[in-house]
Scaffold this motif. Structure first.
Motif, mmCIF file in Angstrom:
data_model
loop_
_atom_site.group_PDB
_atom_site.id
_atom_site.type_symbol
_atom_site.label_atom_id
_atom_site.label_comp_id
_atom_site.label_asym_id
_atom_site.label_seq_id
_atom_site.Cartn_x
_atom_site.Cartn_y
_atom_site.Cartn_z
ATOM 1 N N ALA A 183 58.142 10.469 76.373
ATOM 2 C CA ALA A 183 57.614 12.053 75.557
ATOM 3 C C ALA A 183 57.827 12.878 76.736
ATOM 4 N N ALA A 184 57.256 13.213 77.581
ATOM 5 C CA ALA A 184 57.059 14.227 78.596
ATOM 6 C C ALA A 184 58.899 14.461 78.837
ATOM 7 N N LEU A 185 60.290 13.587 79.230
ATOM 8 C CA LEU A 185 61.132 14.363 79.139
ATOM 9 C C LEU A 185 61.614 14.364 78.097
ATOM 10 N N ALA A 186 61.241 14.291 76.606
ATOM 11 C CA ALA A 186 61.500 14.669 75.352
ATOM 12 C C ALA A 186 61.643 15.896 75.307
ATOM 13 N N ALA A 187 60.291 16.284 75.278
ATOM 14 C CA ALA A 187 59.361 17.079 75.234
ATOM 15 C C ALA A 187 60.183 18.657 76.221
ATOM 16 N N LEU A 188 60.524 18.427 76.836
ATOM 17 C CA LEU A 188 61.585 19.119 77.927
ATOM 18 C C LEU A 188 62.885 19.713 77.120
ATOM 19 N N GLY A 189 63.906 18.864 76.521
ATOM 20 C CA GLY A 189 64.027 19.119 74.900
ATOM 21 C C GLY A 189 65.260 17.758 75.990
ATOM 22 N N ARG A 190 65.348 17.223 76.935
ATOM 23 C CA ARG A 190 66.159 16.167 77.704
ATOM 24 C C ARG A 190 67.167 15.477 76.474
ATOM 25 N N SER A 191 68.055 15.238 77.116
ATOM 26 C CA SER A 191 69.105 14.228 75.740
ATOM 27 C C SER A 191 68.836 12.740 75.858
ATOM 28 N N GLU A 192 69.134 12.075 75.019
ATOM 29 C CA GLU A 192 68.678 10.279 75.592
ATOM 30 C C GLU A 192 69.469 10.151 76.784
ATOM 31 N N ALA A 193 71.204 10.604 76.790
ATOM 32 C CA ALA A 193 71.563 9.775 77.599
ATOM 33 C C ALA A 193 70.448 9.982 78.626
ATOM 34 N N TYR A 194 70.534 11.416 79.342
ATOM 35 C CA TYR A 194 70.289 11.487 79.950
ATOM 36 C C TYR A 194 68.243 11.343 80.674
ATOM 37 N N ILE A 195 67.685 10.969 79.751
ATOM 38 C CA ILE A 195 66.298 10.248 79.283
ATOM 39 C C ILE A 195 66.312 9.064 79.576
ATOM 40 N N ALA A 196 67.603 8.059 79.140
ATOM 41 C CA ALA A 196 68.034 6.349 79.465
ATOM 42 C C ALA A 196 68.588 6.681 80.861
ATOM 43 N N THR B 175 66.980 1.623 73.520
ATOM 44 C CA THR B 175 66.349 1.522 74.028
ATOM 45 C C THR B 175 65.272 2.911 74.092
ATOM 46 N N VAL B 176 66.065 4.201 74.746
ATOM 47 C CA VAL B 176 64.901 5.113 74.272
ATOM 48 C C VAL B 176 65.182 5.803 72.393
ATOM 49 N N ARG B 177 65.651 5.360 71.878
ATOM 50 C CA ARG B 177 65.671 5.865 70.806
ATOM 51 C C ARG B 177 64.830 4.991 69.794
ATOM 52 N N ARG B 178 64.336 3.346 70.638
ATOM 53 C CA ARG B 178 63.291 2.577 69.918
ATOM 54 C C ARG B 178 62.154 3.535 70.346
ATOM 55 N N TYR B 179 62.160 3.964 71.670
ATOM 56 C CA TYR B 179 60.501 5.051 72.013
ATOM 57 C C TYR B 179 60.514 6.211 71.416
ATOM 58 N N ALA B 180 61.791 6.624 70.881
ATOM 59 C CA ALA B 180 61.696 8.130 69.801
ATOM 60 C C ALA B 180 60.400 7.732 68.947
ATOM 61 N N ALA B 181 60.821 6.470 68.268
ATOM 62 C CA ALA B 181 60.178 6.040 66.869
ATOM 63 C C ALA B 181 58.959 5.217 66.826
ATOM 64 N N ALA B 182 59.035 5.053 68.067
ATOM 65 C CA ALA B 182 57.334 4.615 68.332
ATOM 66 C C ALA B 182 56.731 5.505 68.648
ATOM 67 N N PHE B 183 57.057 7.165 69.341
ATOM 68 C CA PHE B 183 56.529 7.732 69.402
ATOM 69 C C PHE B 183 56.293 8.283 68.102
ATOM 70 N N GLN B 184 57.075 8.646 67.439
ATOM 71 C CA GLN B 184 57.180 9.364 66.141
ATOM 72 C C GLN B 184 55.921 9.123 65.248
ATOM 73 N N ASN B 185 56.182 6.993 65.219
ATOM 74 C CA ASN B 185 54.925 6.222 64.479
ATOM 75 C C ASN B 185 54.109 7.462 65.333
ATOM 76 N N SER B 186 53.250 6.916 66.045
ATOM 77 C CA SER B 186 52.344 7.302 66.767
ATOM 78 C C SER B 186 51.776 8.492 65.913
ATOM 79 N N GLN B 187 52.610 9.499 66.395
ATOM 80 C CA GLN B 187 52.138 11.061 66.042
ATOM 81 C C GLN B 187 52.271 10.950 64.118
#
Length: 105
Positions: free
Chosen positions: A64-77, A86-98
């Motif tokens: 969430a912290a890295l995505a908020a900085l606008g980092r790419s999926e490849a960089y976050i991975a 796995t990063v896409r799964r984290y994104a889906a879980a984060f959006q779900n919780s929001q």
């Protein structure tokens, strides 16, 4: 043979599923066998207690912290040492919780 097991409502947990033995669905019959086939029937199912380990929650927070900085999926991975999937799964879980937090508010 397909269709060998008929659909029933479990005598143990009242959930629908494929019949296995004693009027129980497969999950209940498996718990009964794993418990040593007690006369009292299958033990109750375990309750879900959240993430199995806190590393998952920590990584999702880091995501969430890295995505908020606008980092790419490849960089976050790369940064978290996980796959892009796995990063896409984290994104889906984060959006779900929001979404759930907005619905609760």
């Amino acid at each position: 043979m397909p269709g060998r097991h008929k659909q029933i409502v479990c005598a143990c947990c009242n959930r629908p599923g494929r019949h296995d033995t004693n009027g129980w669905i497969k999950a209940c019959a498996r718990r009964w066998r794993n418990a040593g086939r007690p006369d009292t029937g299958p033990p109750p199912p375990r309750r879900h207690r959240g993430p199995a380990n806190r590393t998952t929650t920590k990584r999702r927070t880091e995501y969430a912290a890295l995505a908020a900085l606008g980092r790419s999926e490849a960089y976050i991975a790369w940064k978290l040492s996980v796959s892009e999937r796995t990063v896409r799964r984290y994104a889906a879980a984060f959006q779900n919780s929001q979404t759930q937090q907005k619905a609760a508010a």
